[in-house]
Design an enzyme around this catalytic site. Structure first.
Site, PDB file in Angstrom:
ATOM      1  N   ASP A  60       0.809  -1.221   0.000  1.00 32.99           N
ATOM      2  CA  ASP A  60       0.000   0.000   0.000  1.00 32.99           C
ATOM      3  C   ASP A  60       0.847   1.279   0.000  1.00 32.99           C
ATOM      4  O   ASP A  60       0.308   2.375   0.156  1.00 32.99           O
ATOM      5  CB  ASP A  60      -0.906   0.023   1.243  1.00 32.99           C
ATOM      6  CG  ASP A  60      -2.099  -0.911   1.099  1.00 32.99           C
ATOM      7  OD1 ASP A  60      -2.859  -0.735   0.136  1.00 32.99           O
ATOM      8  OD2 ASP A  60      -2.246  -1.816   1.940  1.00 32.99           O
ATOM      9  N   GLU A  65       0.088   9.594   1.311  1.00 37.77           N
ATOM     10  CA  GLU A  65      -0.600  10.591   2.135  1.00 37.77           C
ATOM     11  C   GLU A  65      -0.780  10.121   3.577  1.00 37.77           C
ATOM     12  O   GLU A  65      -0.796  10.931   4.510  1.00 37.77           O
ATOM     13  CB  GLU A  65      -1.979  10.904   1.550  1.00 37.77           C
ATOM     14  CG  GLU A  65      -2.755  11.885   2.404  1.00 37.77           C
ATOM     15  CD  GLU A  65      -4.138  12.178   1.861  1.00 37.77           C
ATOM     16  OE1 GLU A  65      -4.378  13.347   1.551  1.00 37.77           O
ATOM     17  OE2 GLU A  65      -4.956  11.260   1.721  1.00 37.77           O
ATOM     18  N   ASP A  66      -0.935   8.812   3.761  1.00 41.09           N
ATOM     19  CA  ASP A  66      -1.233   8.307   5.095  1.00 41.09           C
ATOM     20  C   ASP A  66      -0.048   8.335   6.050  1.00 41.09           C
ATOM     21  O   ASP A  66      -0.216   8.147   7.251  1.00 41.09           O
ATOM     22  CB  ASP A  66      -1.791   6.881   4.988  1.00 41.09           C
ATOM     23  CG  ASP A  66      -3.131   6.882   4.280  1.00 41.09           C
ATOM     24  OD1 ASP A  66      -3.921   7.800   4.553  1.00 41.09           O
ATOM     25  OD2 ASP A  66      -3.363   6.006   3.421  1.00 41.09           O
ATOM     26  N   ARG A  85       0.600  -1.585   7.593  1.00 40.57           N
ATOM     27  CA  ARG A  85       1.226  -0.413   6.956  1.00 40.57           C
ATOM     28  C   ARG A  85       2.250   0.269   7.872  1.00 40.57           C
ATOM     29  O   ARG A  85       2.920   1.213   7.444  1.00 40.57           O
ATOM     30  CB  ARG A  85       0.145   0.580   6.510  1.00 40.57           C
ATOM     31  CG  ARG A  85      -0.801  -0.020   5.488  1.00 40.57           C
ATOM     32  CD  ARG A  85      -1.635   1.024   4.807  1.00 40.57           C
ATOM     33  NE  ARG A  85      -0.816   1.993   4.091  1.00 40.57           N
ATOM     34  CZ  ARG A  85      -1.281   3.116   3.545  1.00 40.57           C
ATOM     35  NH1 ARG A  85      -2.558   3.410   3.636  1.00 40.57           N
ATOM     36  NH2 ARG A  85      -0.467   3.941   2.915  1.00 40.57           N
ATOM     37  N   ARG A 130      -8.596   3.980  11.703  1.00 43.43           N
ATOM     38  CA  ARG A 130      -7.145   4.137  11.534  1.00 43.43           C
ATOM     39  C   ARG A 130      -6.540   5.218  12.448  1.00 43.43           C
ATOM     40  O   ARG A 130      -5.334   5.260  12.638  1.00 43.43           O
ATOM     41  CB  ARG A 130      -6.833   4.498  10.088  1.00 43.43           C
ATOM     42  CG  ARG A 130      -7.285   3.472   9.055  1.00 43.43           C
ATOM     43  CD  ARG A 130      -6.397   2.252   9.041  1.00 43.43           C
ATOM     44  NE  ARG A 130      -6.859   1.271   8.069  1.00 43.43           N
ATOM     45  CZ  ARG A 130      -6.419   1.227   6.811  1.00 43.43           C
ATOM     46  NH1 ARG A 130      -5.531   2.096   6.385  1.00 43.43           N
ATOM     47  NH2 ARG A 130      -6.872   0.295   5.994  1.00 43.43           N
ATOM     48  N   HIS A 160     -11.421   6.619   5.526  1.00 42.45           N
ATOM     49  CA  HIS A 160     -10.784   7.821   6.068  1.00 42.45           C
ATOM     50  C   HIS A 160     -11.732   9.018   5.995  1.00 42.45           C
ATOM     51  O   HIS A 160     -12.668   9.035   5.190  1.00 42.45           O
ATOM     52  CB  HIS A 160      -9.537   8.176   5.237  1.00 42.45           C
ATOM     53  CG  HIS A 160      -8.381   7.270   5.439  1.00 42.45           C
ATOM     54  ND1 HIS A 160      -7.748   6.638   4.401  1.00 42.45           N
ATOM     55  CD2 HIS A 160      -7.718   6.890   6.559  1.00 42.45           C
ATOM     56  CE1 HIS A 160      -6.746   5.907   4.871  1.00 42.45           C
ATOM     57  NE2 HIS A 160      -6.704   6.037   6.171  1.00 42.45           N
ATOM     58  N   CYS A 247      -4.718  10.411  -1.678  1.00 39.23           N
ATOM     59  CA  CYS A 247      -3.840   9.411  -1.042  1.00 39.23           C
ATOM     60  C   CYS A 247      -2.487   9.267  -1.726  1.00 39.23           C
ATOM     61  O   CYS A 247      -1.516   8.843  -1.117  1.00 39.23           O
ATOM     62  CB  CYS A 247      -4.465   8.024  -1.063  1.00 39.23           C
ATOM     63  SG  CYS A 247      -6.210   7.983  -0.840  1.00 39.23           S
TER      64      CYS A 247
HETATM   65  C1  CIR Z   1      -5.418   1.116   2.874  1.00 35.80           C
HETATM   66  O1  CIR Z   1      -6.415   0.435   3.141  1.00 35.80           O
HETATM   67  O2  CIR Z   1      -4.719   1.623   3.745  1.00 35.80           O
HETATM   68  C2  CIR Z   1      -5.065   1.336   1.426  1.00 35.80           C
HETATM   69  N1  CIR Z   1      -5.411   0.192   0.671  1.00 35.80           N
HETATM   70  C3  CIR Z   1      -5.773   2.558   0.882  1.00 35.80           C
HETATM   71  C4  CIR Z   1      -5.301   3.842   1.517  1.00 35.80           C
HETATM   72  C5  CIR Z   1      -5.984   5.033   0.977  1.00 35.80           C
HETATM   73  N2  CIR Z   1      -5.452   6.202   1.553  1.00 35.80           N
HETATM   74  C6  CIR Z   1      -6.154   7.306   1.786  1.00 35.80           C
HETATM   75  O3  CIR Z   1      -7.375   7.309   1.641  1.00 35.80           O
HETATM   76  N3  CIR Z   1      -5.520   8.352   2.282  1.00 35.80           N
END
Ligand code: CIR
Length: 252
Positions: A60, A65-66, A85, A130, A160, A247
């Site tokens: 991922d 962004e996360d 992650r 999260r 999110h 993201c």
């Molecule tokens: C996740 O589930 O963490 C990733 N597959 C998708 C993350 C998407 N990120 C975001 O919306 N900021």
């Protein structure tokens, strides 16, 4: 004005990432193509890109962004809320360290950047699966010290906060019609995103443009009506993995 963005190439393990979307497996070559188009769009918006190599250990990890919250002057390194992650933020820290004053979310805090939305001098922190209270409290302390107003809002039924709400600027806010705390945003000019276009609630303002995912004509028309220039991007492969436009980059 944003001048820089960090992006990370999708890894060949991309299809093994976390998803709830039920849209099938992403095609890797198409994923790379869509990512390239995304990078080109950021350049068109005037950004200088810092492109990180793919990391197959983190399927991922293109969703950079996360891993952090960034402004022009400082950054906060996040602590991703899903165990799978945790560790993606290490590389981002290395890249940001020479560029910005950094702060860190520490255990037991959990925080994904996708839950954090800046609207001019305000920050909203979505409390989701999260991002927990400790993460939110730690972030609030840092942001308050920089004189931002900080608000926490619940996120229900969405991955999110920014899956459902995004600030375009000029007091304009895109809000998915079923976003559970949408009444917290009455002071904004709310552009309501219909149920059948939910994915387009994650559209992204960068300088003179708004990036929108292709295939959501009603949301596109509403944004155009406000006077914004749009860049439409094919996002099918990222949508399969629950990822949206915001993201895929960290902008500052
Ligand atoms: C996740 O589930 O963490 C990733 N597959 C998708 C993350 C998407 N990120 C975001 O919306 N900021």
């Amino acid at each position: 004005m944003f001048t820089k963005a960090i992006v990370r190439k999708p890894a060949e393990t991309f299809a093994n990432g976390i998803t709830t979307a039920n849209l099938g497996k992403p095609d890797y070559n198409l994923t790379l193509k869509q990512h390239e188009a995304y990078c080109k769009a950021l350049i068109k918006c005037g950004l200088e890109l810092i492109v990180l190599d793919a990391d197959p250990n983190f399927p991922d990890s293109c969703f950079v962004e996360d891993t952090a919250v960034v402004t022009k002057n400082f950054g906060i390194i996040a602590r991703p809320g899903d165990q799978r992650r945790l560790g993606e933020e290490v590389e981002i820290k290395k890249v940001l360290k020479p560029l910005l004053k950094l702060h860190y979310i520490k255990e037991p805090g959990k925080l994904d950047g996708g839950d954090i939305m800046q609207a001019d001098e305000k920050f909203y922190i979505g409390l989701s699966n999260r991002t927990n209270l400790s993460g939110s409290k730690q972030l609030k302390e840092v942001l308050s010290a920089y004189n931002y107003d900080v608000f926490s809002v619940p996120v229900c039924n969405l991955l999110h906060f920014k899956t459902g709400v995004n600030y375009l600027g000029e007091n304009n806010l895109l809000v998915h019609t079923e976003f559970c705390s949408k009444d917290d945003f009455m002071s904004y000019n709310r552009i309501i995103v219909d149920n059948d276009e939910e994915y387009a609630a994650n559209s992204l303002r960068i300088n003179d443009y708004v990036l929108t995912p292709k295939g959501f004509p009603k949301t596109k028309a509403s944004i155009e009506k406000l006077g914004y220039q749009i860049i439409e991007l094919e996002m099918s492969e990222f949508q399969k993995m629950d990822g949206g436009l915001s993201c895929l980059s960290l902008r500052f």
